[in-house]
Design a protein around this motif. Structure first.
Motif, short mmCIF file in Angstrom:
data_model
loop_
_atom_site.label_atom_id
_atom_site.label_comp_id
_atom_site.label_asym_id
_atom_site.label_seq_id
_atom_site.Cartn_x
_atom_site.Cartn_y
_atom_site.Cartn_z
N GLY A 90 105.17 -4.62 13.23
CA GLY A 90 105.71 -3.74 14.25
C GLY A 90 105.24 -2.30 14.15
N MET A 91 104.49 -1.96 13.11
CA MET A 91 104.02 -0.58 12.92
C MET A 91 102.84 -0.31 13.84
N THR A 92 102.83 0.87 14.44
CA THR A 92 101.72 1.31 15.27
C THR A 92 100.71 2.04 14.39
N VAL A 93 99.44 1.66 14.50
CA VAL A 93 98.39 2.26 13.68
C VAL A 93 97.31 2.82 14.60
N CYS A 147 96.34 -8.14 7.38
CA CYS A 147 97.27 -8.01 8.50
C CYS A 147 96.53 -8.31 9.80
N THR A 148 97.30 -8.51 10.85
CA THR A 148 96.74 -8.74 12.19
C THR A 148 97.16 -7.60 13.10
N ILE A 149 96.18 -7.03 13.80
CA ILE A 149 96.41 -5.89 14.69
C ILE A 149 96.08 -6.32 16.11
N VAL A 150 96.95 -5.93 17.04
CA VAL A 150 96.76 -6.24 18.46
C VAL A 150 96.70 -4.94 19.23
N ASP A 151 95.68 -4.82 20.07
CA ASP A 151 95.57 -3.68 20.96
C ASP A 151 96.41 -3.97 22.20
N MET A 152 97.55 -3.31 22.32
CA MET A 152 98.46 -3.58 23.42
C MET A 152 97.89 -3.14 24.78
N ASP A 153 96.92 -2.26 24.77
CA ASP A 153 96.30 -1.84 26.03
C ASP A 153 95.33 -2.88 26.56
N SER A 154 95.01 -3.89 25.75
CA SER A 154 94.07 -4.93 26.18
C SER A 154 94.77 -6.19 26.64
N LEU A 155 96.11 -6.14 26.80
CA LEU A 155 96.84 -7.34 27.22
C LEU A 155 96.48 -7.71 28.65
N GLU A 156 96.35 -8.99 28.89
CA GLU A 156 96.11 -9.51 30.23
C GLU A 156 96.72 -10.89 30.32
N ALA A 190 92.08 0.66 9.74
CA ALA A 190 92.30 0.01 11.04
C ALA A 190 91.05 0.14 11.89
N PRO A 191 90.58 -0.96 12.49
CA PRO A 191 89.37 -0.91 13.31
C PRO A 191 89.59 -0.29 14.69
N PHE A 192 90.84 -0.29 15.18
CA PHE A 192 91.16 0.29 16.48
C PHE A 192 92.65 0.57 16.55
N ASP A 193 93.05 1.29 17.59
CA ASP A 193 94.47 1.57 17.79
C ASP A 193 95.20 0.28 18.18
N GLY A 194 96.38 0.09 17.62
CA GLY A 194 97.13 -1.11 17.96
C GLY A 194 98.45 -1.19 17.22
N VAL A 195 99.01 -2.38 17.25
CA VAL A 195 100.30 -2.65 16.61
C VAL A 195 100.12 -3.81 15.63
N VAL A 196 100.67 -3.68 14.45
CA VAL A 196 100.60 -4.73 13.45
C VAL A 196 101.60 -5.82 13.82
N THR A 197 101.10 -7.02 14.02
CA THR A 197 101.97 -8.14 14.38
C THR A 197 102.23 -9.09 13.22
N VAL A 198 101.31 -9.15 12.25
CA VAL A 198 101.48 -10.06 11.11
C VAL A 198 101.02 -9.33 9.86
N LYS A 199 101.80 -9.45 8.80
CA LYS A 199 101.42 -8.94 7.48
C LYS A 199 101.21 -10.14 6.56
N ASN A 200 99.98 -10.30 6.07
CA ASN A 200 99.62 -11.52 5.35
C ASN A 200 99.57 -11.36 3.83
N ALA A 201 99.51 -10.16 3.31
CA ALA A 201 99.30 -9.97 1.87
C ALA A 201 100.24 -8.92 1.33
N GLN A 202 100.43 -8.97 0.01
CA GLN A 202 101.29 -8.03 -0.70
C GLN A 202 100.52 -7.45 -1.89
N PRO A 203 100.91 -6.28 -2.38
CA PRO A 203 100.25 -5.71 -3.55
C PRO A 203 100.29 -6.68 -4.74
N GLY A 204 99.17 -6.73 -5.47
CA GLY A 204 99.07 -7.64 -6.61
C GLY A 204 98.33 -8.92 -6.30
#
Length: 361
Positions: free
Chosen positions: A137-140, A277-286, A245-259
């Protein structure tokens, strides 16, 4: 008198035979009456049940007929979203109060919200995660640090490469100093040769020394370039330990933890993560919908579309056709259509179900 007595005797009724059984006995008659009463009551019960069942079947039949009447509608009417009771029949109310007449709808379809820009971010190298700075849910923003890997070895390698650059630069300075001295020697020997105070061999030896030192100076310059390239490579290697982060977006999935160990490719054992993690560009929704190939002729590029999310059925979203994918699905006999969402809204989320109506142009 005797004649009268005889006559009276003849007129008497002989009841001696009344006690003898004559056909059907009294108990049998009673049993018959009881059975008749039972049969009559059973017939009345089943008659009443038959009438109730007839009424029930009639009601069920009328209900089924009503259901059939409701389901035997046109494809456009079936897929129309529910509307408010305050809106006239055949109209669809939007959240802004505007309505879309049903007569403008050419075709209805259903599909999902998709993102054109979605990325599962991973590391380019294998390493140990020391820090993960994102949550669901974090915006990056582009270039923001998402995680870091253990970079102790990479840092040492960079320092070594930079030291090699310094060594080559020192060697080049030494070669330049020797070349300057060799050129002064060549100048003196040449002047002495003019007055016969030096031989031709001395001049030739001085010239060879100058040429050798000039070549050594060029080699030192080349070695410096190589060392700089190696330092740049090690610097990039060190930067690979910082995931951005490769582009502006919102983190939808966090896959890893420290260690945990992360790698760009899957490793054996199932203990190595391939994504952070998985990032989605909300401006690209269609919107992507599958249209029956029998009705694809009703769809055209740029056509107006009214979309309704399953989560918000009374909210009509203005949209338009981006493109018709020029291929059909043989198994489903459908053609995929991409639809642009004209108004962005935070309520629109990836993978949401949506129903669309293609409108008349």
């Amino acid at each position: 008198m005797e004649d009268k007595s005889k006559l009276l005797d003849e007129l008497k009724i002989d009841r001696s035979d009344d006690n003898e059984p004559r056909g059907i006995s009294v108990p049998v008659v009673l049993i018959g009456l009881v059975i008749a009463l039972l049969l009559g009551g059973g017939a009345s019960y089943f008659l009443l049940q038959g009438q109730g069942a007839g009424q029930g079947s009639g009601e069920a039949g009328s209900s089924s007929a009503a259901k059939v009447a409701r389901t035997q509608t046109s494809p456009v009417q079936e897929s129309q979203p529910s509307v408010s009771g305050t809106v006239a029949e055949g109209m669809t109310q939007t959240d802004t109060g505007t309505v879309t007449p049903a007569s403008e709808r050419l075709l209805n379809a259903s599909g999902y919200i998709t993102a054109r820009r979605i990325a599962t971010v991973s590391a380019e190298i294998m390493g140990l995660l020391t820090d993960v700075r994102v949550e669901e849910g974090m915006t990056v923003t582009r270039g923001q640090v998402l995680a870091t890997l253990d970079a102790a070895v990479a840092s040492v390698n960079l320092q070594f490469a930079e030291a090699q650059v310094a060594v080559q630069e020192a060697r080049m300075e030494s070669a330049a100093a020797e070349l300057a001295e060799a050129r002064r020697v060549l100048t003196r020997v040449t002047e002495l040769k003019k007055e016969d105070f030096s031989s031709t061999a001395d001049v030739t030896r001085a010239q060879a020394s100058v040429a050798s030192l000039e070549a050594q100076l060029k080699r030192s310059a080349a070695d410096i370039e190589v060392a700089k390239f190696e330092a740049a490579r090690q610097r990039e290697r060190l930067n690979d330990h910082t995931i951005r982060a490769p582009f502006d977006g919102v983190v939808t999935v966090k896959n890893a933890q420290p260690g945990e160990i992360v790698s760009p490719s899957s490793a054996g054992g199932g203990f190595t993560r391939t994504g952070i993690c998985t990032i989605v560009d909300m401006d690209s929704l269609e919107i992507e919908v599958d249209v029956n190939e029998a009705f694809i002729g009703r769809v055209s590029d740029g056509q107006r579309v009214a979309a309704n999310l399953d989560a918000y059925p009374e909210w009509t979203i203005p949209a338009s056709v981006i493109a018709i994918i020029p291929t059909a699905d043989r198994a489903k006999a459908t053609v995929r259509v991409r639809i642009r969402i004209e108004e962005k809204d935070p309520r629109i989320l990836p993978d949401m179900g949506v129903k669309v109506a293609f409108l008349r142009t």
